[in-house]
Design a protein around this motif. Structure first.
Motif, PDB file in Angstrom:
ATOM      1  N   PHE A  10       0.836  -1.203   0.000  1.00 48.71           N
ATOM      2  CA  PHE A  10       0.000   0.000   0.000  1.00 48.71           C
ATOM      3  C   PHE A  10       0.870   1.253   0.000  1.00 48.71           C
ATOM      4  O   PHE A  10       0.640   2.173  -0.777  1.00 48.71           O
ATOM      5  N   ILE A  11       1.879   1.293   0.860  1.00 52.03           N
ATOM      6  CA  ILE A  11       2.763   2.462   0.944  1.00 52.03           C
ATOM      7  C   ILE A  11       3.530   2.612  -0.370  1.00 52.03           C
ATOM      8  O   ILE A  11       3.647   3.713  -0.914  1.00 52.03           O
ATOM      9  N   GLY A  12       4.046   1.536  -0.916  1.00 53.32           N
ATOM     10  CA  GLY A  12       4.784   1.589  -2.184  1.00 53.32           C
ATOM     11  C   GLY A  12       3.926   2.111  -3.326  1.00 53.32           C
ATOM     12  O   GLY A  12       4.344   2.982  -4.096  1.00 53.32           O
ATOM     13  N   TYR A  13       2.705   1.599  -3.438  1.00 49.46           N
ATOM     14  CA  TYR A  13       1.807   2.066  -4.496  1.00 49.46           C
ATOM     15  C   TYR A  13       1.347   3.503  -4.257  1.00 49.46           C
ATOM     16  O   TYR A  13       1.125   4.252  -5.202  1.00 49.46           O
ATOM     17  N   SER A  14       1.216   3.881  -2.996  1.00 47.57           N
ATOM     18  CA  SER A  14       0.836   5.261  -2.680  1.00 47.57           C
ATOM     19  C   SER A  14       1.897   6.236  -3.162  1.00 47.57           C
ATOM     20  O   SER A  14       1.579   7.292  -3.706  1.00 47.57           O
ATOM     21  N   VAL A  15       3.156   5.890  -2.964  1.00 53.49           N
ATOM     22  CA  VAL A  15       4.242   6.745  -3.443  1.00 53.49           C
ATOM     23  C   VAL A  15       4.143   6.893  -4.958  1.00 53.49           C
ATOM     24  O   VAL A  15       4.204   7.999  -5.506  1.00 53.49           O
ATOM     25  N   GLY A  16       3.969   5.789  -5.639  1.00 53.31           N
ATOM     26  CA  GLY A  16       3.852   5.824  -7.097  1.00 53.31           C
ATOM     27  C   GLY A  16       2.685   6.663  -7.568  1.00 53.31           C
ATOM     28  O   GLY A  16       2.808   7.461  -8.503  1.00 53.31           O
ATOM     29  N   MET A  17       1.546   6.531  -6.910  1.00 56.34           N
ATOM     30  CA  MET A  17       0.366   7.302  -7.303  1.00 56.34           C
ATOM     31  C   MET A  17       0.532   8.779  -6.999  1.00 56.34           C
ATOM     32  O   MET A  17       0.114   9.631  -7.778  1.00 56.34           O
ATOM     33  N   LEU A  18       1.144   9.109  -5.853  1.00 53.22           N
ATOM     34  CA  LEU A  18       1.355  10.520  -5.503  1.00 53.22           C
ATOM     35  C   LEU A  18       2.263  11.217  -6.498  1.00 53.22           C
ATOM     36  O   LEU A  18       2.133  12.411  -6.742  1.00 53.22           O
ATOM     37  N   VAL A  19       3.179  10.467  -7.080  1.00 51.17           N
ATOM     38  CA  VAL A  19       4.101  11.063  -8.051  1.00 51.17           C
ATOM     39  C   VAL A  19       3.531  11.004  -9.459  1.00 51.17           C
ATOM     40  O   VAL A  19       3.589  11.977 -10.207  1.00 51.17           O
ATOM     41  N   ALA A  20       2.948   9.875  -9.841  1.00 50.40           N
ATOM     42  CA  ALA A  20       2.498   9.685 -11.224  1.00 50.40           C
ATOM     43  C   ALA A  20       1.194  10.421 -11.538  1.00 50.40           C
ATOM     44  O   ALA A  20       1.056  10.987 -12.623  1.00 50.40           O
ATOM     45  N   ALA A  21       0.242  10.427 -10.608  1.00 55.40           N
ATOM     46  CA  ALA A  21      -1.069  11.018 -10.898  1.00 55.40           C
ATOM     47  C   ALA A  21      -0.989  12.494 -11.275  1.00 55.40           C
ATOM     48  O   ALA A  21      -1.562  12.898 -12.297  1.00 55.40           O
ATOM     49  N   PRO A  22      -0.286  13.349 -10.514  1.00 54.67           N
ATOM     50  CA  PRO A  22      -0.215  14.757 -10.926  1.00 54.67           C
ATOM     51  C   PRO A  22       0.475  14.940 -12.278  1.00 54.67           C
ATOM     52  O   PRO A  22       0.092  15.799 -13.068  1.00 54.67           O
ATOM     53  N   LEU A  23       1.476  14.116 -12.550  1.00 55.18           N
ATOM     54  CA  LEU A  23       2.183  14.213 -13.824  1.00 55.18           C
ATOM     55  C   LEU A  23       1.262  13.830 -14.980  1.00 55.18           C
ATOM     56  O   LEU A  23       1.213  14.517 -16.001  1.00 55.18           O
ATOM     57  N   VAL A  24       0.503  12.760 -14.822  1.00 55.77           N
ATOM     58  CA  VAL A  24      -0.426  12.320 -15.873  1.00 55.77           C
ATOM     59  C   VAL A  24      -1.539  13.351 -16.052  1.00 55.77           C
ATOM     60  O   VAL A  24      -1.890  13.706 -17.184  1.00 55.77           O
ATOM     61  N   LEU A  25      -2.091  13.848 -14.952  1.00 54.23           N
ATOM     62  CA  LEU A  25      -3.149  14.858 -15.049  1.00 54.23           C
ATOM     63  C   LEU A  25      -2.632  16.134 -15.701  1.00 54.23           C
ATOM     64  O   LEU A  25      -3.358  16.790 -16.445  1.00 54.23           O
ATOM     65  N   MET A  26      -1.378  16.472 -15.443  1.00 54.01           N
ATOM     66  CA  MET A  26      -0.776  17.651 -16.063  1.00 54.01           C
ATOM     67  C   MET A  26      -0.730  17.475 -17.584  1.00 54.01           C
ATOM     68  O   MET A  26      -0.983  18.410 -18.336  1.00 54.01           O
TER      69      MET A  26
END
Length: 167
Positions: A10-26
Protein backbone atom coordinates in the motif's frame (compact mmCIF):
# COMPACT_ATOMS: atom_id res chain seq x y z
CA UNK A 1 2.44 -11.39 8.18
CA UNK A 2 -0.35 -10.64 5.70
CA UNK A 3 -1.01 -7.24 7.26
CA UNK A 4 2.68 -6.32 7.16
CA UNK A 5 2.94 -7.25 3.46
CA UNK A 6 -0.26 -5.39 2.57
CA UNK A 7 0.99 -2.31 4.41
CA UNK A 8 4.27 -2.33 2.46
CA UNK A 9 2.51 -2.71 -0.89
CA UNK A 10 0.00 0.00 0.00
CA UNK A 11 2.76 2.46 0.94
CA UNK A 12 4.78 1.59 -2.18
CA UNK A 13 1.81 2.07 -4.50
CA UNK A 14 0.84 5.26 -2.68
CA UNK A 15 4.24 6.75 -3.44
CA UNK A 16 3.85 5.82 -7.10
CA UNK A 17 0.37 7.30 -7.30
CA UNK A 18 1.36 10.52 -5.50
CA UNK A 19 4.10 11.06 -8.05
CA UNK A 20 2.50 9.69 -11.22
CA UNK A 21 -1.07 11.02 -10.90
CA UNK A 22 -0.21 14.76 -10.93
CA UNK A 23 2.18 14.21 -13.82
CA UNK A 24 -0.43 12.32 -15.87
CA UNK A 25 -3.15 14.86 -15.05
CA UNK A 26 -0.78 17.65 -16.06
CA UNK A 27 -0.34 16.04 -19.47
CA UNK A 28 -4.12 16.03 -20.01
CA UNK A 29 -4.37 19.80 -19.46
CA UNK A 30 -3.44 21.95 -22.46
CA UNK A 31 -2.61 24.91 -20.21
CA UNK A 32 -0.29 22.81 -18.04
CA UNK A 33 1.39 21.28 -21.08
CA UNK A 34 2.18 24.80 -22.29
CA UNK A 35 3.57 25.70 -18.85
CA UNK A 36 5.60 22.47 -18.85
CA UNK A 37 7.07 23.34 -22.26
CA UNK A 38 7.88 26.85 -21.01
CA UNK A 39 9.53 25.36 -17.95
CA UNK A 40 11.66 23.05 -20.12
CA UNK A 41 12.91 26.09 -22.06
CA UNK A 42 14.00 27.75 -18.82
CA UNK A 43 17.64 27.55 -17.77
CA UNK A 44 16.51 27.63 -14.16
CA UNK A 45 14.57 24.37 -14.63
CA UNK A 46 17.66 22.64 -15.99
CA UNK A 47 19.71 24.01 -13.09
CA UNK A 48 17.08 22.64 -10.72
CA UNK A 49 17.29 19.22 -12.39
CA UNK A 50 21.08 19.23 -12.05
CA UNK A 51 20.80 20.19 -8.37
CA UNK A 52 18.26 17.41 -7.79
CA UNK A 53 20.52 14.81 -9.35
CA UNK A 54 23.51 16.14 -7.40
CA UNK A 55 21.50 15.94 -4.17
CA UNK A 56 20.47 12.36 -4.92
CA UNK A 57 24.10 11.46 -5.57
CA UNK A 58 25.24 13.20 -2.39
CA UNK A 59 22.59 11.51 -0.23
CA UNK A 60 23.50 8.06 -1.51
CA UNK A 61 27.26 8.63 -1.26
CA UNK A 62 26.86 8.78 2.50
CA UNK A 63 27.28 5.75 4.72
CA UNK A 64 24.40 3.30 4.29
CA UNK A 65 23.21 4.04 7.82
CA UNK A 66 23.02 7.77 7.03
CA UNK A 67 20.94 7.74 3.82
CA UNK A 68 17.63 8.20 5.55
CA UNK A 69 19.03 10.92 7.78
CA UNK A 70 20.32 12.94 4.81
CA UNK A 71 17.22 12.28 2.69
CA UNK A 72 15.83 15.64 3.82
CA UNK A 73 18.36 17.37 1.54
CA UNK A 74 16.06 16.34 -1.33
CA UNK A 75 13.32 18.63 0.00
CA UNK A 76 15.27 21.77 -0.96
CA UNK A 77 15.23 21.35 -4.77
CA UNK A 78 11.60 20.16 -4.72
CA UNK A 79 10.55 23.23 -2.75
CA UNK A 80 12.59 25.46 -5.09
CA UNK A 81 10.96 23.94 -8.18
CA UNK A 82 7.45 24.08 -6.70
CA UNK A 83 7.90 27.68 -5.56
CA UNK A 84 9.16 28.75 -8.97
CA UNK A 85 6.93 26.73 -11.33
CA UNK A 86 3.92 25.69 -9.20
CA UNK A 87 2.35 22.28 -9.73
CA UNK A 88 4.16 21.77 -13.03
CA UNK A 89 7.50 22.21 -11.28
CA UNK A 90 6.51 20.16 -8.24
CA UNK A 91 5.22 17.19 -10.23
CA UNK A 92 8.24 17.25 -12.54
CA UNK A 93 10.67 17.49 -9.63
CA UNK A 94 9.00 14.63 -7.79
CA UNK A 95 9.11 12.42 -10.88
CA UNK A 96 12.80 13.19 -11.39
CA UNK A 97 13.70 12.56 -7.76
CA UNK A 98 11.73 9.33 -7.52
CA UNK A 99 13.28 8.10 -10.78
CA UNK A 100 16.71 9.10 -9.53
CA UNK A 101 16.29 7.36 -6.17
CA UNK A 102 15.00 4.18 -7.79
CA UNK A 103 17.73 4.41 -10.45
CA UNK A 104 20.42 4.60 -7.78
CA UNK A 105 18.86 1.66 -5.99
CA UNK A 106 18.65 -0.40 -9.19
CA UNK A 107 22.06 0.35 -10.69
CA UNK A 108 24.06 0.22 -7.46
CA UNK A 109 22.21 -2.72 -5.93
CA UNK A 110 21.53 -0.54 -2.90
CA UNK A 111 19.21 -2.15 -0.38
CA UNK A 112 17.93 0.34 2.19
CA UNK A 113 17.89 -0.72 5.82
CA UNK A 114 14.20 0.11 5.90
CA UNK A 115 12.31 0.24 2.61
CA UNK A 116 9.26 1.27 4.57
CA UNK A 117 11.07 4.28 6.06
CA UNK A 118 12.37 5.31 2.62
CA UNK A 119 8.86 5.07 1.18
CA UNK A 120 7.43 7.18 4.01
CA UNK A 121 10.08 9.83 3.31
CA UNK A 122 9.14 9.78 -0.38
CA UNK A 123 5.49 10.26 0.59
CA UNK A 124 6.40 13.20 2.85
CA UNK A 125 8.47 14.69 0.01
CA UNK A 126 5.61 14.24 -2.47
CA UNK A 127 2.97 15.73 -0.19
CA UNK A 128 5.19 18.71 0.65
CA UNK A 129 5.97 19.41 -3.01
CA UNK A 130 2.39 18.99 -4.19
CA UNK A 131 0.89 21.15 -1.44
CA UNK A 132 3.39 23.90 -2.14
CA UNK A 133 2.77 23.61 -5.90
CA UNK A 134 -1.00 23.91 -5.43
CA UNK A 135 -0.50 26.88 -3.09
CA UNK A 136 1.70 28.70 -5.61
CA UNK A 137 -0.73 28.02 -8.47
CA UNK A 138 -3.65 29.26 -6.35
CA UNK A 139 -1.73 32.38 -5.34
CA UNK A 140 -0.96 33.15 -8.99
CA UNK A 141 -4.60 32.55 -9.97
CA UNK A 142 -5.81 34.86 -7.20
CA UNK A 143 -3.36 37.57 -8.29
CA UNK A 144 -4.58 37.31 -11.90
CA UNK A 145 -8.19 37.44 -10.70
CA UNK A 146 -7.44 40.51 -8.58
CA UNK A 147 -5.78 42.25 -11.55
CA UNK A 148 -8.79 41.44 -13.72
CA UNK A 149 -11.18 42.75 -11.05
CA UNK A 150 -9.16 45.97 -10.73
CA UNK A 151 -9.22 46.43 -14.48
CA UNK A 152 -12.99 45.93 -14.61
CA UNK A 153 -13.45 48.34 -11.71
CA UNK A 154 -11.46 51.06 -13.42
CA UNK A 155 -13.36 50.54 -16.70
CA UNK A 156 -16.67 50.68 -14.85
CA UNK A 157 -15.55 53.90 -13.14
CA UNK A 158 -14.65 55.46 -16.49
CA UNK A 159 -18.00 54.48 -18.00
CA UNK A 160 -19.86 55.91 -14.97
CA UNK A 161 -17.96 59.20 -15.22
CA UNK A 162 -18.69 59.44 -18.94
CA UNK A 163 -22.39 58.82 -18.34
CA UNK A 164 -22.50 61.43 -15.58
CA UNK A 165 -20.71 63.95 -17.77
CA UNK A 166 -23.27 63.47 -20.56
CA UNK A 167 -26.11 64.30 -18.17
Amino acid sequence: RYFNGARRFFIGYSVGMLVAAPLVLMLFSAKRRVRFAQMLHSREAWLQAAVMLACIGWVFLQDTQEHVRFFYVLFMPVIWSAARFGMVGASSALALIQSGVYGVMYFTGYQPQSVFELQLLLIALAITGLLLGVTIDEQQRAARSEEHTSELQSRFGIVCRLLLEKK
